[in-house]
Scaffold this motif. Sequence first.
Motif, PDB file in Angstrom:
ATOM      1  N   GLU A 173       0.831  -1.202   0.000  1.00  0.00           N
ATOM      2  CA  GLU A 173       0.000   0.000   0.000  1.00  0.00           C
ATOM      3  C   GLU A 173       0.868   1.256   0.000  1.00  0.00           C
ATOM      4  O   GLU A 173       0.555   2.243  -0.663  1.00  0.00           O
ATOM      5  CB  GLU A 173      -0.937   0.012   1.211  1.00  0.00           C
ATOM      6  N   LEU A 174       1.966   1.214   0.734  1.00  0.00           N
ATOM      7  CA  LEU A 174       2.887   2.343   0.774  1.00  0.00           C
ATOM      8  C   LEU A 174       3.473   2.611  -0.612  1.00  0.00           C
ATOM      9  O   LEU A 174       3.471   3.752  -1.088  1.00  0.00           O
ATOM     10  CB  LEU A 174       4.005   2.038   1.779  1.00  0.00           C
ATOM     11  N   THR A 218       0.775   3.929  -3.019  1.00  0.00           N
ATOM     12  CA  THR A 218       0.493   5.342  -2.759  1.00  0.00           C
ATOM     13  C   THR A 218       1.565   6.222  -3.400  1.00  0.00           C
ATOM     14  O   THR A 218       1.244   7.223  -4.050  1.00  0.00           O
ATOM     15  CB  THR A 218       0.417   5.611  -1.246  1.00  0.00           C
ATOM     16  N   ARG A 219       2.822   5.836  -3.253  1.00  0.00           N
ATOM     17  CA  ARG A 219       3.913   6.601  -3.861  1.00  0.00           C
ATOM     18  C   ARG A 219       3.751   6.660  -5.374  1.00  0.00           C
ATOM     19  O   ARG A 219       3.845   7.726  -5.986  1.00  0.00           O
ATOM     20  CB  ARG A 219       5.268   5.984  -3.493  1.00  0.00           C
ATOM     21  N   LEU A 259       8.369   4.601   9.541  1.00  0.00           N
ATOM     22  CA  LEU A 259       7.015   4.516   8.974  1.00  0.00           C
ATOM     23  C   LEU A 259       6.281   5.840   9.103  1.00  0.00           C
ATOM     24  O   LEU A 259       5.589   6.269   8.173  1.00  0.00           O
ATOM     25  CB  LEU A 259       6.215   3.401   9.646  1.00  0.00           C
ATOM     26  N   ARG A 274      -0.290  10.820   4.415  1.00  0.00           N
ATOM     27  CA  ARG A 274      -1.174   9.743   4.899  1.00  0.00           C
ATOM     28  C   ARG A 274      -0.990   9.564   6.404  1.00  0.00           C
ATOM     29  O   ARG A 274      -0.028  10.054   6.995  1.00  0.00           O
ATOM     30  CB  ARG A 274      -0.844   8.410   4.212  1.00  0.00           C
ATOM     31  N   ASP A 275      -1.901   8.852   7.025  1.00  0.00           N
ATOM     32  CA  ASP A 275      -1.830   8.506   8.429  1.00  0.00           C
ATOM     33  C   ASP A 275      -1.780   6.996   8.578  1.00  0.00           C
ATOM     34  O   ASP A 275      -2.283   6.274   7.718  1.00  0.00           O
ATOM     35  CB  ASP A 275      -3.068   9.014   9.191  1.00  0.00           C
ATOM     36  N   ILE A 276      -1.218   6.532   9.673  1.00  0.00           N
ATOM     37  CA  ILE A 276      -1.272   5.109  10.007  1.00  0.00           C
ATOM     38  C   ILE A 276      -2.511   4.929  10.873  1.00  0.00           C
ATOM     39  O   ILE A 276      -2.682   5.601  11.873  1.00  0.00           O
ATOM     40  CB  ILE A 276      -0.006   4.656  10.765  1.00  0.00           C
ATOM     41  N   THR A 308       4.855   7.914   5.908  1.00  0.00           N
ATOM     42  CA  THR A 308       3.436   8.207   5.749  1.00  0.00           C
ATOM     43  C   THR A 308       3.179   9.711   5.751  1.00  0.00           C
ATOM     44  O   THR A 308       2.342  10.199   4.991  1.00  0.00           O
ATOM     45  CB  THR A 308       2.572   7.506   6.821  1.00  0.00           C
ATOM     46  N   ARG A 309       3.926  10.461   6.548  1.00  0.00           N
ATOM     47  CA  ARG A 309       3.770  11.927   6.538  1.00  0.00           C
ATOM     48  C   ARG A 309       4.213  12.502   5.196  1.00  0.00           C
ATOM     49  O   ARG A 309       3.570  13.417   4.674  1.00  0.00           O
ATOM     50  CB  ARG A 309       4.578  12.558   7.666  1.00  0.00           C
ATOM     51  N   SER A 339      10.936  12.725   3.008  1.00  0.00           N
ATOM     52  CA  SER A 339      10.889  12.027   4.300  1.00  0.00           C
ATOM     53  C   SER A 339      12.173  12.171   5.112  1.00  0.00           C
ATOM     54  O   SER A 339      12.196  11.838   6.289  1.00  0.00           O
ATOM     55  CB  SER A 339      10.606  10.542   4.078  1.00  0.00           C
TER      56      SER A 339
END
Length: 97
Positions: A42-43, A46-47, A83, A92-94, A87-88, A61
């Motif tokens: 998913e990470l 998203t990228r 992580l 996105r958020d975890i 995500t930041r 990051s």
Amino acid sequence: MTKDPDYVRVNLGAIRHLRQEIGRVKRQHDSVERQRAIFLSELMLTRLEQGMTQAQLARRSGLQQSAIARIENGTTSPTFDTLIKLTRALNRDIMLE
């Protein structure tokens, strides 16, 4: 005409394949490895959907591009702090369900 070295051409076929792979992994037996594979897929998805290269994600990051490559290909396990940085950088958020 010079190409921007950080330009990423989004391969829709690759994104489609990654989504199918995530679906396949989600149907497997519940395990730590399964959850890790889903999260990392998913990470990466998203990228790619944001049209971002590993180098661009690294700059946003504060991580090394090689670290992002190792995380995405599963050869290293990121720390929780890493992580959070990733995500930041992806806006996105975890979330826990």
